[in-house]
Design a protein around this motif. Structure first.
Motif: not given
Length: 361
Positions: A154-156, A198-199, A225-228
């Motif tokens: 998660t972001a937290d 999204s993560l 995709a994840v690099l972008a």
């Protein structure tokens, strides 16, 4: 990602540390030799076992590699719930002619001793799963020249990783095979998680740390995709699980593309912590009743899982796999890195720095 860290590997491909005998020295060496970053998994090993594997790996390659550690877990399990689950598993033990394991067989995975070994015999990278190491631990690794990476779901959790002083965060999406690296196992969430893209976007906005994206990645286009999306590298586990160099059981490798196993599911059945596995008989029968109790359930089921593997019964094994398991390719690990980088190059010209042959090696 900081140039010092990317200088360790030519291509943005990290081989996930898969515990349980999968991420063996020959696999990590093959990935590192091909220009990725190979990893050993110290989880469930003794400190000496970890050290011997590091020595073995250093004999196979002079290129950088990493070692993964599990953080010690708090005592939150309900002993009564574990006992009830043990009664439910009695039939499994009888069927495989073995005994259930001792649920109280240690909960810190030898963390302090392993850390001491890694400080006395530094490796290029150490990553952490199931929590955040203390600032003191991260600083001690930095003093011996080791980069520290920490998983977050998660972001937290990513913010906590940044506060620890770590060099990068491994953003693990819900698609990932094996254990989710949540910092706290909250039974109320039911093991639900956030999808990788999204993560990565959420983590990118939450912290300034470099991101290694993990979860269901099987093709070079997915790396693109994840690099972008803001990641600096991609971590692949299931993709390397099927390689000849992997230490996974042959039944596990075959199950990835076996039509008998059509989907994966997050389950506590095998370890007491949410982990993604191929749905088999054991998972279907015991998953709904498994308590939130790690590592107690892991210790409890370990002899049963080993006995199932020994008898050749995939229905009783923990078949860890990410959601992209049907895309697994039976290629040597080094060749797989080459194919992935070629696919990455085809996916976008802006990624040429990783595929020109020199890169940042």
């Amino acid at each position: 990602m900081s140039s010092a860290l990317t200088d360790l590997f030519a291509y943005p491909i990290v081989q996930a540390p898969m515990a349980g005998g999968v991420s063996v020295p020959r696999l990590a060496a093959a990935v590192s030799e091909a220009g990725g970053l190979g990893f050993l998994a110290a989880g469930y090993k003794t400190a000496d076992g970890m050290y011997q594997e590091i020595k073995h790996l250093r004999g196979l390659t002079g290129r950088p590699f990493g070692v993964n550690l599990f953080l010690p877990q708090p005592e939150t399990a309900d002993a009564a719930a574990v006992e009830v689950y043990a009664h439910q598993l009695a039939g499994e033990a009888a069927w495989y002619e073995t005994e259930l394991g001792d649920p109280d067989n240690g909960r810190d995975d030898g963390y302090d001793t392993k850390l001491a070994v890694l400080l006395d015999n530094p490796v290029p990278v150490v990553s952490f799963h199931f929590g955040v190491p203390s600032r003191e631990v991260v600083d001690s690794l930095h003093r011996v020249g080791t980069f520290a990476l920490v998983s977050a779901t998660t972001a937290d959790e990513a913010r906590a990783v940044e506060q620890s002083g770590a060099d990068a965060v491994i953003a693990q999406g819900a698609e990932a095979g094996g254990h989710q690296g949540t910092h706290r196992d909250n039974p109320e969430t039911g093991g639900a998680g956030t999808g990788l893209l999204s993560l990565v976007a959420q983590v990118r906005e939450a912290v300034s740390l470099p991101i290694v994206a993990a979860g269901g990645i099987m093709r070079g286009a997915q790396i693109a995709a994840v690099l972008a999306a803001g990641a600096s590298a991609a971590q692949l586990g299931t993709a390397f699980l099927a390689t000849p160099e992997s230490g996974a059981h042959d039944l596990h490798k075959q199950a990835l593309t076996n039509p008998l196993f059509v989907r994966t599911e997050l389950t506590r059945a095998f370890s007491g912590r949410p982990a993604r596995a191929l749905v088999n008989r054991f998972l279907r029968e015991h998953g709904p009743y498994a308590p939130a109790a790690y590592p107690e359930v892991h210790h409890l089921t370990s002899p049963v899982r080993k006995a199932a593997a020994k008898t050749g019964d995939a229905q009783g094994m923990a078949l860890w796999a990410g959601q992209g398991h049907r895309m697994a390719r039976d290629l040597p690990a080094g060749e797989l890195v080459e194919v992935l980088t070629a696919e990455l190059a085809s996916a976008g010209g802006t990624l040429a720095r990783y595929t020109t042959g020199g890169g940042t090696r």
